[in-house]
Design an enzyme around this catalytic site. Structure first.
Site, mmCIF file in Angstrom:
data_model
loop_
_atom_site.group_PDB
_atom_site.id
_atom_site.type_symbol
_atom_site.label_atom_id
_atom_site.label_comp_id
_atom_site.label_asym_id
_atom_site.label_seq_id
_atom_site.Cartn_x
_atom_site.Cartn_y
_atom_site.Cartn_z
ATOM 1 N N HIS A 93 -0.964 -21.240 0.128
ATOM 2 C CA HIS A 93 0.084 -20.225 0.278
ATOM 3 C C HIS A 93 0.722 -19.834 -1.055
ATOM 4 C CE1 HIS A 93 -0.469 -21.163 4.441
ATOM 5 N NE2 HIS A 93 0.463 -20.304 4.821
ATOM 6 N N ARG A 140 -7.599 -21.401 -0.608
ATOM 7 C CA ARG A 140 -6.637 -20.749 0.283
ATOM 8 C C ARG A 140 -5.364 -21.586 0.320
ATOM 9 N NH1 ARG A 140 -4.249 -21.217 4.932
ATOM 10 N NH2 ARG A 140 -3.638 -19.336 6.064
ATOM 11 N N LEU A 172 11.353 1.164 6.748
ATOM 12 C CA LEU A 172 10.713 1.600 5.511
ATOM 13 C C LEU A 172 11.485 2.797 4.957
ATOM 14 C CD1 LEU A 172 8.007 1.022 3.889
ATOM 15 C CD2 LEU A 172 7.251 3.176 4.876
ATOM 16 N N ARG A 187 8.336 3.838 -4.814
ATOM 17 C CA ARG A 187 8.409 2.882 -3.694
ATOM 18 C C ARG A 187 7.343 1.799 -3.854
ATOM 19 N NH1 ARG A 187 7.673 5.171 2.271
ATOM 20 N NH2 ARG A 187 5.548 5.507 1.519
ATOM 21 N N LYS A 205 6.510 -1.870 1.888
ATOM 22 C CA LYS A 205 5.350 -1.271 2.556
ATOM 23 C C LYS A 205 4.178 -2.247 2.448
ATOM 24 C CE LYS A 205 3.146 3.260 3.109
ATOM 25 N NZ LYS A 205 3.328 3.414 4.541
ATOM 26 N N GLU A 258 13.236 2.579 13.502
ATOM 27 C CA GLU A 258 12.293 3.642 13.131
ATOM 28 C C GLU A 258 11.219 3.661 14.210
ATOM 29 O OE1 GLU A 258 10.335 2.731 9.383
ATOM 30 O OE2 GLU A 258 10.048 0.642 9.922
ATOM 31 N N TYR A 284 0.844 -1.195 0.000
ATOM 32 C CA TYR A 284 0.000 0.000 0.000
ATOM 33 C C TYR A 284 0.875 1.239 0.000
ATOM 34 C CZ TYR A 284 0.946 0.981 4.941
ATOM 35 O OH TYR A 284 1.557 1.301 6.132
#
Ligand code: PMP
Length: 285
Positions: free
Chosen positions: A102, A100, A206, A51, A149, A182, A32
């Site tokens: 992986h 479902r 990040l 990014r 991210k 961070e 995101y």
């Protein structure tokens, strides 16, 4: 009304529906971005997009979207939601698949979702109006690819919540060598004897766009020395100033860490100089 975008359609956000089989929901399998926009003007659109594309490449998702398509999406959301102070949220997950499992499905279309939320007005370089922060500290428990991210934010959420439960607004994180990484939703800087210091980029943090823009602005100005190097938590405790940076906060002064005042417990003069330069240049990125 909050108009969102989902897989080709603009619609009121309450009507946006995503499958429970979406891998973003089941696995946190996506990335995101949040691009700030003040009165219709974006800050750092291109570095944010870069990014995001690096994150997509790192996890093997391809949208086929061009820079112009992403820009057009951001501008349409601004147009439809009123050009106030907005965080434009973009999320791409690997998509919804029938089972479902992986492993990456062979044929699946990424889910592209975007919406806007209100953010505070752009911070002003004025000590009497700046929002100050108090923070907790914690050993960073997140995974080893914090440079992506990712929407898998449980580690960040738990760290942030620890700060909240201790009466603070963020948590500063450190690695096994007692070095600052961070904060749970921000990058971190210290100031010592007039020098601005921030940990170098690697997989432990990040690559913040505010961090990147701030370093660039300070280096172009040339009046304040900036160092990118490891910062121990002992140095953090002895710093004259500590800042946390993010797109919606810009440069936020931290005035206490674990209830101990930073420096004299007041907003510092280097913050004022840095936020003044940032305010003058934010729309150049
Ligand atoms: N680190 C983390 C963990 C973040 O979530 C964010 C964004 N909220 C940042 C740093 C700051 O990044 P940016 O300046 O690009 O908003």
């Amino acid at each position: 009304m909050n108009i969102a975008y989902l897989n080709g359609q603009y619609l009121p956000i309450e009507q946006a529906k995503i499958s429970p089989l979406d891998r973003g929901f089941l696995f946190g399998d996506g990335v995101y971005e949040v691009v700030p926009s003040y009165e219709g003007k974006l800050v750092g659109f291109l570095p944010h997009l870069q990014r995001m594309n690096e994150g997509l490449e790192a996890i093997g998702i391809s949208t086929g979207w061009s820079e112009n398509q992403w820009l057009d999406l951001c501008l349409k959301l601004i147009q439809q939601n009123g050009a106030g102070n907005l965080g434009i949220y973009l999320q791409i997950s690997r998509g919804a698949y029938e089972s479902r499992a992986h492993r990456f499905p062979d044929k699946v279309n990424p889910t592209i979702f975007a919406f806007c939320f209100e953010i505070p007005p752009a911070p002003v370089a004025d000590k009497s109006h700046a929002k100050t922060y108090t923070v907790s500290t914690a050993r960073d428990i997140r995974w080893d690819r914090r440079d992506i991210k990712s929407t898998s934010l449980l580690g960040n959420v738990l760290h942030y919540q620890q700060g909240v439960e201790q009466g603070n607004q963020e948590t500063l994180l450190y690695n096994e060598h007692n070095e600052l990484t961070e904060a749970s939703s921000c990058n971190a800087f210290i100031v010592k004897n007039g020098t601005v210091i921030t940990p170098p980029l690697d997989h432990q943090k990040l690559p913040g766009i505010t961090r990147q823009i701030l370093i660039d602005i300070l280096r172009n100005d040339g009046n304040i020395v900036v160092e990118e190097r490891a910062v121990t938590m002992n140095e953090v405790a002895e710093a004259d100033e500590v800042w946390i940076t993010s797109s919606s906060r810009e440069i936020a002064p931290v005035i206490a860490i674990d209830s101990v005042p930073v420096g004299d417990g007041q907003i510092g003069d280097v913050w004022l100089a840095a936020q003044t330069l940032f305010s003058a240049n934010r729309f150049n990125y």
